[in-house]
Design a protein around this motif. Structure first.
Motif, PDB file in Angstrom:
ATOM      1  N   LEU A  46      15.683   5.764 -28.728  1.00  0.00           N
ATOM      2  CA  LEU A  46      14.887   4.739 -28.046  1.00  0.00           C
ATOM      3  C   LEU A  46      13.900   5.388 -27.068  1.00  0.00           C
ATOM      4  CD1 LEU A  46      14.485   1.664 -27.599  1.00  0.00           C
ATOM      5  CD2 LEU A  46      16.125   1.857 -25.726  1.00  0.00           C
ATOM      6  N   ALA A  47      14.329   6.495 -26.461  1.00  0.00           N
ATOM      7  CA  ALA A  47      13.435   7.191 -25.519  1.00  0.00           C
ATOM      8  C   ALA A  47      12.187   7.701 -26.240  1.00  0.00           C
ATOM      9  CB  ALA A  47      14.173   8.343 -24.847  1.00  0.00           C
ATOM     10  N   GLY A  48      12.333   8.027 -27.499  1.00  0.00           N
ATOM     11  CA  GLY A  48      11.184   8.490 -28.282  1.00  0.00           C
ATOM     12  C   GLY A  48      10.173   7.378 -28.517  1.00  0.00           C
ATOM     13  N   ILE A  49      10.663   6.139 -28.565  1.00  0.00           N
ATOM     14  CA  ILE A  49       9.761   4.986 -28.676  1.00  0.00           C
ATOM     15  C   ILE A  49       9.037   4.801 -27.342  1.00  0.00           C
ATOM     16  CG2 ILE A  49       9.621   2.483 -29.015  1.00  0.00           C
ATOM     17  CD1 ILE A  49      10.257   3.933 -31.610  1.00  0.00           C
ATOM     18  N   GLY A  50       9.810   4.861 -26.262  1.00  0.00           N
ATOM     19  CA  GLY A  50       9.205   4.726 -24.926  1.00  0.00           C
ATOM     20  C   GLY A  50       8.177   5.817 -24.670  1.00  0.00           C
ATOM     21  N   GLY A  51       8.484   7.020 -25.134  1.00  0.00           N
ATOM     22  CA  GLY A  51       7.591   8.159 -24.943  1.00  0.00           C
ATOM     23  C   GLY A  51       6.517   8.273 -26.001  1.00  0.00           C
ATOM     24  N   SER A 107       8.190   7.182 -38.190  1.00  0.00           N
ATOM     25  CA  SER A 107       9.421   6.989 -38.958  1.00  0.00           C
ATOM     26  C   SER A 107       9.955   5.567 -38.776  1.00  0.00           C
ATOM     27  CB  SER A 107      10.489   7.996 -38.533  1.00  0.00           C
ATOM     28  OG  SER A 107      10.110   9.304 -38.889  1.00  0.00           O
ATOM     29  N   THR A 108       9.815   5.041 -37.575  1.00  0.00           N
ATOM     30  CA  THR A 108      10.289   3.675 -37.306  1.00  0.00           C
ATOM     31  C   THR A 108       9.478   2.655 -38.098  1.00  0.00           C
ATOM     32  OG1 THR A 108      11.022   4.371 -35.114  1.00  0.00           O
ATOM     33  CG2 THR A 108      10.779   1.998 -35.467  1.00  0.00           C
ATOM     34  N   LYS A 109       8.191   2.923 -38.243  1.00  0.00           N
ATOM     35  CA  LYS A 109       7.342   2.017 -39.044  1.00  0.00           C
ATOM     36  C   LYS A 109       7.818   1.946 -40.494  1.00  0.00           C
ATOM     37  CE  LYS A 109       3.098   2.832 -36.394  1.00  0.00           C
ATOM     38  NZ  LYS A 109       1.791   3.552 -36.404  1.00  0.00           N
ATOM     39  N   SER A 110       8.424   3.026 -40.978  1.00  0.00           N
ATOM     40  CA  SER A 110       8.820   3.058 -42.390  1.00  0.00           C
ATOM     41  C   SER A 110      10.282   2.657 -42.605  1.00  0.00           C
ATOM     42  CB  SER A 110       8.576   4.459 -42.964  1.00  0.00           C
ATOM     43  OG  SER A 110       9.495   5.384 -42.417  1.00  0.00           O
ATOM     44  N   ALA A 111      10.951   2.182 -41.563  1.00  0.00           N
ATOM     45  CA  ALA A 111      12.370   1.814 -41.686  1.00  0.00           C
ATOM     46  C   ALA A 111      12.552   0.594 -42.579  1.00  0.00           C
ATOM     47  CB  ALA A 111      12.945   1.515 -40.304  1.00  0.00           C
ATOM     48  N   ALA A 112      13.665   0.586 -43.309  1.00  0.00           N
ATOM     49  CA  ALA A 112      13.988  -0.574 -44.150  1.00  0.00           C
ATOM     50  C   ALA A 112      14.432  -1.740 -43.278  1.00  0.00           C
ATOM     51  CB  ALA A 112      15.089  -0.208 -45.139  1.00  0.00           C
ATOM     52  N   LYS A 113      15.095  -1.429 -42.201  1.00  0.00           N
ATOM     53  CA  LYS A 113      15.569  -2.460 -41.271  1.00  0.00           C
ATOM     54  C   LYS A 113      15.764  -1.795 -39.903  1.00  0.00           C
ATOM     55  CE  LYS A 113      18.371  -5.949 -42.540  1.00  0.00           C
ATOM     56  NZ  LYS A 113      19.581  -6.698 -42.952  1.00  0.00           N
ATOM     57  N   LEU A 135      10.974  -1.809 -27.774  1.00  0.00           N
ATOM     58  CA  LEU A 135      10.439  -1.861 -29.139  1.00  0.00           C
ATOM     59  C   LEU A 135       9.209  -2.776 -29.195  1.00  0.00           C
ATOM     60  CD1 LEU A 135      11.620  -0.611 -31.922  1.00  0.00           C
ATOM     61  CD2 LEU A 135      13.106  -0.402 -29.946  1.00  0.00           C
ATOM     62  N   ARG A 136       9.312  -3.948 -28.582  1.00  0.00           N
ATOM     63  CA  ARG A 136       8.191  -4.901 -28.628  1.00  0.00           C
ATOM     64  C   ARG A 136       6.933  -4.313 -27.987  1.00  0.00           C
ATOM     65  NH1 ARG A 136      12.149  -8.446 -26.791  1.00  0.00           N
ATOM     66  NH2 ARG A 136      13.074  -9.627 -28.493  1.00  0.00           N
ATOM     67  N   GLN A 137       7.114  -3.664 -26.846  1.00  0.00           N
ATOM     68  CA  GLN A 137       5.941  -3.101 -26.157  1.00  0.00           C
ATOM     69  C   GLN A 137       5.298  -1.969 -26.945  1.00  0.00           C
ATOM     70  OE1 GLN A 137       6.979  -2.210 -22.037  1.00  0.00           O
ATOM     71  NE2 GLN A 137       7.929  -4.218 -21.842  1.00  0.00           N
ATOM     72  N   ALA A 138       6.079  -1.397 -27.865  1.00  0.00           N
ATOM     73  CA  ALA A 138       5.525  -0.338 -28.716  1.00  0.00           C
ATOM     74  C   ALA A 138       4.942  -0.924 -30.005  1.00  0.00           C
ATOM     75  CB  ALA A 138       6.612   0.683 -29.047  1.00  0.00           C
ATOM     76  N   GLY A 139       5.001  -2.241 -30.137  1.00  0.00           N
ATOM     77  CA  GLY A 139       4.393  -2.889 -31.297  1.00  0.00           C
ATOM     78  C   GLY A 139       5.353  -3.215 -32.426  1.00  0.00           C
ATOM     79  N   PHE A 140       6.643  -3.028 -32.192  1.00  0.00           N
ATOM     80  CA  PHE A 140       7.636  -3.358 -33.225  1.00  0.00           C
ATOM     81  C   PHE A 140       8.243  -4.725 -32.902  1.00  0.00           C
ATOM     82  CE2 PHE A 140       7.541   1.305 -32.998  1.00  0.00           C
ATOM     83  CZ  PHE A 140       7.236   1.604 -34.320  1.00  0.00           C
TER      84      PHE A 140
END
Lengths: 77, 133
Positions: free
Chosen positions: B55-60, B68-74, B90-95
């Motif tokens: 999750l820190a990688g999303i924040g950062g 990789s998160t964009k290509s996740a199945a779920k 996640l939402r603030q990062a666009g997911f």
């Protein structure tokens, strides 16, 4: 000069991405070095969970999909 | 790198020729419910239901983790308390498309939830049902 890296252990999709990158670079006439990164420990340095992945100047631009040459051209333009 | 470490590293990275991974983002907060979220995510990873990711990688905004998160199945987000830190990150990062398991919704209150095998298993079962659904 751009530094382009394709991350993947050598599966057909990784090879297809490599071919698409080469086609895009040739079509644009962009000066670039293209490198294939196949060792898993080197791939993991980019923190990707899926391959193939495309890295341009150290930034991961896509992971887990094979971009078309047109998509790559837009990315590099 | 030892052979065992190489094998473990190999399992971390999925070729797109295989099925896209199901990613799990626990809040991993400092409270009891944060620890439960974290330990359940690790257990779900060990049992193969999904893969815990940073999750820190999303924040950062780490590019490899973002792509990789964009290509996740779920995507399964596990939040311990009603602040929904993981979901909001996640939402603030666009997911915006993810499954959300909130421990406060399954009777686990912050500051009053024992971190024990029974509680971890309860979260694991809820998480597995969501990932397989």
């Amino acid at each position: 000069m751009k530094k382009i890296q394709i991350l993947g252990t050598g599966c057909p999709k990784c090879k297809l991405l490599m071919a698409n990158v080469e086609a895009a670079v040739k079509a644009l006439g962009t000066e670039a070095t293209i490198e294939k990164v196949e060792k898993i420990q080197d791939i993991m340095k980019f923190a990707v969970m899926t391959t193939p992945a495309l890295v341009v100047d150290g930034q991961v631009k896509s992971a887990g999909k094979v971009l078309s040459a047109d998509d790559i051209k837009k990315m590099l333009a | 790198m030892t052979k065992a470490k190489q094998n473990a590293a190999q399992k971390q990275v999925t070729c797109a020729c295989e099925t896209a991974p199901k990613l799990i983002f626990p809040c991993s907060g400092s409270s009891d419910v944060g620890e439960l979220a974290d330990r359940a995510a690790r257990m779900l990873t060990k049992t193969g239901a999904g893969r815990m990711y940073c999750l820190a990688g999303i924040g950062g905004r780490v590019s490899g983790i973002m792509e990789s998160t964009k290509s996740a199945a779920k995507i399964l987000v596990i939040d311990g308390c009603p602040h929904d830190c993981a979901g909001n990150t996640l939402r603030q990062a666009g997911f915006n498309k993810f499954e959300h398991l909130r421990l406060c919704d399954i009777g686990m209150a912050k500051g009053r939830s024992e971190v024990c095998d029974v509680s971890i298993q309860k979260v694991v079962e809820k998480g597995r049902a969501i990932l397989e659904g």
